[in-house]
Enzyme design. Structure first.
Site, PDB file in Angstrom:
ATOM      1  N   LYS A 242     -20.942   3.214  -6.726  1.00 40.63           N
ATOM      2  CA  LYS A 242     -20.256   1.974  -7.070  1.00 40.63           C
ATOM      3  C   LYS A 242     -20.022   1.849  -8.582  1.00 40.63           C
ATOM      4  O   LYS A 242     -20.861   2.215  -9.386  1.00 40.63           O
ATOM      5  CB  LYS A 242     -21.056   0.773  -6.570  1.00 40.63           C
ATOM      6  CG  LYS A 242     -21.226   0.719  -5.052  1.00 40.63           C
ATOM      7  CD  LYS A 242     -19.902   0.533  -4.329  1.00 40.63           C
ATOM      8  CE  LYS A 242     -20.042   0.626  -2.826  1.00 40.63           C
ATOM      9  NZ  LYS A 242     -20.764  -0.501  -2.245  1.00 40.63           N
TER      10      LYS A 242
ATOM     11  N   ASP B 128     -26.517  -4.549   8.882  1.00 39.73           N
ATOM     12  CA  ASP B 128     -26.228  -3.645   7.769  1.00 39.73           C
ATOM     13  C   ASP B 128     -26.094  -4.388   6.448  1.00 39.73           C
ATOM     14  O   ASP B 128     -25.417  -5.418   6.362  1.00 39.73           O
ATOM     15  CB  ASP B 128     -24.931  -2.881   8.032  1.00 39.73           C
ATOM     16  CG  ASP B 128     -25.085  -1.862   9.149  1.00 39.73           C
ATOM     17  OD1 ASP B 128     -26.228  -1.488   9.452  1.00 39.73           O
ATOM     18  OD2 ASP B 128     -24.059  -1.435   9.711  1.00 39.73           O
TER      19      ASP B 128
ATOM     20  N   TRP C 207     -18.567  -8.348  -0.205  1.00 42.71           N
ATOM     21  CA  TRP C 207     -17.300  -7.708   0.156  1.00 42.71           C
ATOM     22  C   TRP C 207     -16.228  -8.738   0.513  1.00 42.71           C
ATOM     23  O   TRP C 207     -15.244  -8.411   1.172  1.00 42.71           O
ATOM     24  CB  TRP C 207     -17.516  -6.729   1.306  1.00 42.71           C
ATOM     25  CG  TRP C 207     -18.255  -5.496   0.852  1.00 42.71           C
ATOM     26  CD1 TRP C 207     -18.692  -5.216  -0.404  1.00 42.71           C
ATOM     27  CD2 TRP C 207     -18.638  -4.381   1.655  1.00 42.71           C
ATOM     28  NE1 TRP C 207     -19.326  -4.007  -0.438  1.00 42.71           N
ATOM     29  CE2 TRP C 207     -19.309  -3.464   0.808  1.00 42.71           C
ATOM     30  CE3 TRP C 207     -18.485  -4.059   2.999  1.00 42.71           C
ATOM     31  CZ2 TRP C 207     -19.809  -2.248   1.269  1.00 42.71           C
ATOM     32  CZ3 TRP C 207     -18.987  -2.846   3.465  1.00 42.71           C
ATOM     33  CH2 TRP C 207     -19.644  -1.953   2.604  1.00 42.71           C
TER      34      TRP C 207
ATOM     35  N   HIS D 135     -17.965  11.372   4.551  1.00 43.69           N
ATOM     36  CA  HIS D 135     -16.735  11.160   3.792  1.00 43.69           C
ATOM     37  C   HIS D 135     -15.892  12.425   3.715  1.00 43.69           C
ATOM     38  O   HIS D 135     -14.735  12.382   3.301  1.00 43.69           O
ATOM     39  CB  HIS D 135     -17.065  10.672   2.379  1.00 43.69           C
ATOM     40  CG  HIS D 135     -17.783   9.362   2.366  1.00 43.69           C
ATOM     41  ND1 HIS D 135     -19.149   9.272   2.237  1.00 43.69           N
ATOM     42  CD2 HIS D 135     -17.338   8.094   2.504  1.00 43.69           C
ATOM     43  CE1 HIS D 135     -19.508   7.997   2.274  1.00 43.69           C
ATOM     44  NE2 HIS D 135     -18.435   7.264   2.438  1.00 43.69           N
TER      45      HIS D 135
ATOM     46  N   LYS E 186      -1.172   4.344  -1.111  1.00 39.01           N
ATOM     47  CA  LYS E 186      -2.054   4.887  -0.071  1.00 39.01           C
ATOM     48  C   LYS E 186      -1.271   5.758   0.911  1.00 39.01           C
ATOM     49  O   LYS E 186      -1.696   6.873   1.260  1.00 39.01           O
ATOM     50  CB  LYS E 186      -2.737   3.738   0.678  1.00 39.01           C
ATOM     51  CG  LYS E 186      -3.468   4.129   1.956  1.00 39.01           C
ATOM     52  CD  LYS E 186      -3.942   2.890   2.707  1.00 39.01           C
ATOM     53  CE  LYS E 186      -4.512   3.239   4.070  1.00 39.01           C
ATOM     54  NZ  LYS E 186      -5.774   3.983   3.983  1.00 39.01           N
TER      55      LYS E 186
ATOM     56  N   ARG F 115       0.821  -1.224   0.000  1.00 37.98           N
ATOM     57  CA  ARG F 115       0.000   0.000   0.000  1.00 37.98           C
ATOM     58  C   ARG F 115       0.851   1.269   0.000  1.00 37.98           C
ATOM     59  O   ARG F 115       0.488   2.285   0.618  1.00 37.98           O
ATOM     60  CB  ARG F 115      -0.974   0.006   1.187  1.00 37.98           C
ATOM     61  CG  ARG F 115      -2.056  -1.054   1.106  1.00 37.98           C
ATOM     62  CD  ARG F 115      -3.018  -0.951   2.269  1.00 37.98           C
ATOM     63  NE  ARG F 115      -2.353  -1.242   3.525  1.00 37.98           N
ATOM     64  CZ  ARG F 115      -2.829  -0.938   4.727  1.00 37.98           C
ATOM     65  NH1 ARG F 115      -3.984  -0.314   4.840  1.00 37.98           N
ATOM     66  NH2 ARG F 115      -2.168  -1.252   5.832  1.00 37.98           N
ATOM     67  N   GLU F 116       1.957   1.250  -0.710  1.00 38.58           N
ATOM     68  CA  GLU F 116       2.821   2.429  -0.785  1.00 38.58           C
ATOM     69  C   GLU F 116       2.085   3.641  -1.359  1.00 38.58           C
ATOM     70  O   GLU F 116       2.315   4.777  -0.954  1.00 38.58           O
ATOM     71  CB  GLU F 116       4.059   2.121  -1.651  1.00 38.58           C
ATOM     72  CG  GLU F 116       4.950   1.024  -1.119  1.00 38.58           C
ATOM     73  CD  GLU F 116       4.560  -0.370  -1.578  1.00 38.58           C
ATOM     74  OE1 GLU F 116       5.390  -1.289  -1.403  1.00 38.58           O
ATOM     75  OE2 GLU F 116       3.439  -0.556  -2.109  1.00 38.58           O
TER      76      GLU F 116
END
Length: 768
Positions: free
Chosen positions: A114, A605, A567, A700, A21, A18-19
């Site tokens: 999405k 959920d 997911w 968000h 990110k 994840r560099e």
């Protein structure tokens, strides 16, 4: 002899560890200067290209890399910037690019939704009368970078004009063709400039062709691609589709392009059937997506080779390109990093790098004959068979339960109107009750303590005490700010699916199996690799503890069966419906355990119901029926005075409202703030008469909303919804937000609720 080519459609952006990110988030927080940030990003991008080149991929995608989202990239390439960001024209700055995605103090971020039926989110372009202009030729820029710095003659990737406009907002449906026509000359300019640079192949993605389209809509594709072909006749265009079979096969393969990319992994056999029935033009290449770009299981090379062999009976080998079914954006980077996984499971996995290797093997087999890859075929067959024969995939108790589903009750004892009266008496909530969706901020300290616990640096008892302290702190905060229904905060949870997967049999987790969800948000989907079963209570201890600290109701918080399924990376040896129902039966036991321990509000959920919706309209009813059944299987064994909540994300609500009603939840909350007004229109056309909370502010974005915004959102909703059924809440969980902004925003929300209650009470008094 002509060489069969291998191709890739897109590579994961995030890096093995994840560099990507980390660089993004350091830049956003000011810990990384812009120049250094861009240098790091370039290094990551070039490393990804070099890896594909080293694997031996013939057509390597360039321009698929993004700093946030490829749809947003396309929008800013054409100068499409919402007016509220005060864009003055010209190349869109990096700062404005991120502002569109993340919002600012004075401007709300663009809507996010999405990407077709995946868990990837794209930023919705806002056209709103904008006049598009080509302000930057991104594909050309990335092509030149790869050629100059690595010597790679890449394949530029562009999101096609029809799909781009279809995914955008801010125009009337009747104007669709006219809007597309505005973009076509700009795409023509892109291709001309690529042609001048010597580009041979260009991939233009039109996944909208895999959805249900009218026959007349296909004629627009013909007009668009005829214009593009005439603009750059020396550039070979692969019109790329994915995620399902294409509609109107004969029309699509006749479009004026040099290649057609088809998905042979998620087409349910329909692309192959159409190919056999109608054939394929001799003057085009067929880019055959035989390796699953969306799941992580090792390919059965014998089966994949057989498909390619069938195709090669119709399409000559010099017309064939072997590739994944879609971009590899949707899978982790490499299995090699997973050093702790059980050998049987690890042997049956294939992430992005391994899928590239599978492509190369299949390409070699098609080129040189099956005997050239017999050893690789044997290895793949044995690895898959070993997993299928393992005990984890042969739990007789679970399999018997699935065969006897008819013995399980899947309906509430009383209808909603009856339950509503019982629950009103039990809970005594005010008009417009306020609550949150589930999670509270997971600070750096929370994550640090969890990591220390996982490493064994602190004891189980010490970690449990720390979690209890966080729960107690946030129960006190909720008391202080005046919420009506509390949550325990979910501090013990990393991810809403991972948490449950770790506690259920049949799941496994990777260490570095991250994929991008939106922006820098990466998730690590669990692997559902065996029969799913309940082992012990998963949420009771924390929820009961939280409830012991307050007289206000505390919601039990679970993730629903469809969301856990959608997911996760799901086993492919049995039907998805069977896996879903296995999960539902396990969750049913947890719902019952919560109720038995005094928790009378339980939220299950299902934010991912919409994203799993099949792209073809004719397949949607069966999917929704299965989703509703699984939810009810998990939730309907409770008493009438236990209130079942659910939460889901907004997208085309009006198209699935019947299924949402059929869930028979007592209260549903919907993530809506970026598209709040649009959802309200859905309620003007469709009646919903059970408890509902439309998220009144966007979690968000880090900005604290103004009270005027929230009261406006509430008032607008109450024009079409019954105040007696309306709940007030943020639009999603607050896990990613800071403490101060969370408390400040919730205070504004509660004040807005109180003002609205006063107004409603005053109006009622006047009417009396």
């Amino acid at each position: 002899m002509s060489k069969v080519k291998s191709s890739n459609l897109g590579y994961p952006r995030i890096g093995e560890k994840r560099e990507w990110k980390k660089a993004l988030e350091q830049f956003w927080t000011g810990k990384l200067e812009k120049a250094e940030f861009l240098d790091q990003i370039e290094e990551i991008r070039l490393k990804h290209l070099q890896k594909q080149n080293d694997q031996g991929i013939d057509l390597i995608p360039v321009g698929d890399f993004s700093l946030y989202d490829h749809v947003l990239d396309t929008a800013v390439m054409f100068g499409i910037v919402p007016k509220r960001f005060e864009y003055a024209g010209g190349k869109v700055s990096l700062e404005t690019y991120f502002d569109i995605a993340r919002g600012t103090t004075g401007a709300v971020a663009s809507e996010m939704t999405k990407w077709f039926n995946t868990n990837y989110h794209y930023i919705v372009p806002e056209l709103d009368g904008a006049v598009p202009t080509l302000v930057e030729n991104r594909p050309l820029q990335f092509y030149k970078e790869a050629k100059q710095k690595l010597g790679i003659n890449g394949k530029p990737v562009i999101l096609g004009p029809v799909t781009f406009v279809k995914l955008s907002k801010g125009y009337k449906e009747n104007d669709f063709k006219a809007v597309v026509d505005q973009f076509v000359p700009l795409y023509a300019n892109i291709l001309r400039e690529l042609q001048e640079e010597g580009v041979e192949w260009v991939q233009i993605d039109e996944p909208i062709l895999s959805t249900t389209l009218l026959k007349e809509e296909i004629s627009l594709f013909n007009d668009v691609y005829q214009t593009l072909n005439e603009a750059a006749p020396n550039v070979k265009v692969i019109l790329q589709t994915y995620f399902d079979s294409i509609e109107h096969y004969e029309d699509v393969i006749s479009l004026p392009v040099q290649g057609i990319g088809l998905d042979f992994a998620h087409d349910r056999g329909q692309n192959l059937a159409a190919l056999k029935k109608h054939g394929f033009p001799e003057d085009k290449v067929l880019a055959a997506g035989v390796i699953d770009g969306r799941n992580i299981w090792r390919a059965n090379l014998d089966e994949k080779y057989a498909i390619l062999a069938e195709i090669s009976e119709i399409v000559s080998k010099n017309q064939l390109i072997v590739q994944p079914s879609s971009s590899l954006l949707h899978v982790p980077v490499t299995v090699k990093s997973e050093e702790t996984l059980d050998g049987v499971l690890k042997g049956a996995l294939s992430f992005a790098d391994e899928k590239l290797h599978e492509l190369v093997i299949l390409t070699k087999g098609l080129q040189d004959g099956k005997e050239a890859i017999e050893k690789e075929i044997e290895v793949s067959t044995n690895a898959i068979q070993t997993l299928n024969e393992s005990s984890i995939r042969n739990n007789t108790q679970v399999q018997e339960a699935i065969q006897n589903l008819h013995t399980y009750k899947a309906e509430r004892e009383a209808i909603f109107n009856v339950r509503q009266g019982i629950q009103e008496e039990a809970f005594q909530l005010p008009l417009l009750p306020t609550t949150t969706i589930g999670s509270f901020p997971q600070t750096q300290e929370v994550r640090k303590q969890r990591l220390k616990w996982r490493k064994g640096e602190i004891t189980d008892a010490a970690y449990e005490e720390y979690i209890k302290a966080e729960i107690k702190k946030w129960i006190e905060i909720q008391e202080e700010i005046g919420l009506d229904v509390f949550v325990h905060g979910e501090f013990e949870r990393t991810d809403m699916v991972e948490f449950f997967g770790e506690k259920l049999a049949g799941f496994q987790f990777t260490k570095f199996g991250w994929v991008q969800s939106y922006g820098s948000r990466c998730v690590k989907p669990p692997l559902i690799y065996g029969d799913v079963s309940y082992k012990k209570s998963m949420t009771v201890e924390e929820t009961v503890y939280a409830q012991s600290l307050t007289d206000k109701p505390v919601k039990g918080m679970l993730t629903g069966p469809i969301t856990i399924l959608n997911w996760s990376f799901v086993r492919d040896d049995i039907s998805r419906n069977d896996v879903t129902n296995q999960i539902a039966l396990a969750l049913r036991k947890e719902v019952e355990a919560l109720e038995e321990n005094g928790i009378r509000m339980i939220q299950v959920d299902e934010p991912a119901i919409r994203e799993g919706l099949p792209l073809k309209h004719e397949n949607r009813e069966s999917y929704l029926n299965a989703a509703v059944y699984a939810f009810k299987l998990a939730t309907t064994s409770v008493q009438n005075d236990t209130q079942i909540h659910t939460h889901m994300c907004y997208s085309d609500f009006k198209n699935i409202i019947d299924a949402i009603k059929a869930l028979d939840a007592d209260v549903i909350s919907i993530e809506t703030s970026r598209s709040h007004g649009e959802l309200i229109y859905a309620f003007e056309e469709n009646t919903y008469d059970q408890g509902i909370g439309l998220g009144v502010y966007d979690i968000h974005s880090p900005r604290v909303p103004k009270i005027e915004e929230l009261t406006r959102n509430i008032d607008r909703a109450l024009q079409v919804l019954d105040p007696k059924l309306f709940w007030i809440n943020p639009d999603c969980g607050l896990k990613t937000r800071g403490i101060n902004e969370t408390v400040a925003a919730l205070k504004v929300m509660i004040e807005a609720a109180e003002q609205t209650r006063e107004k409603l009470n005053a109006e009622q008094t006047v009417n009396i």
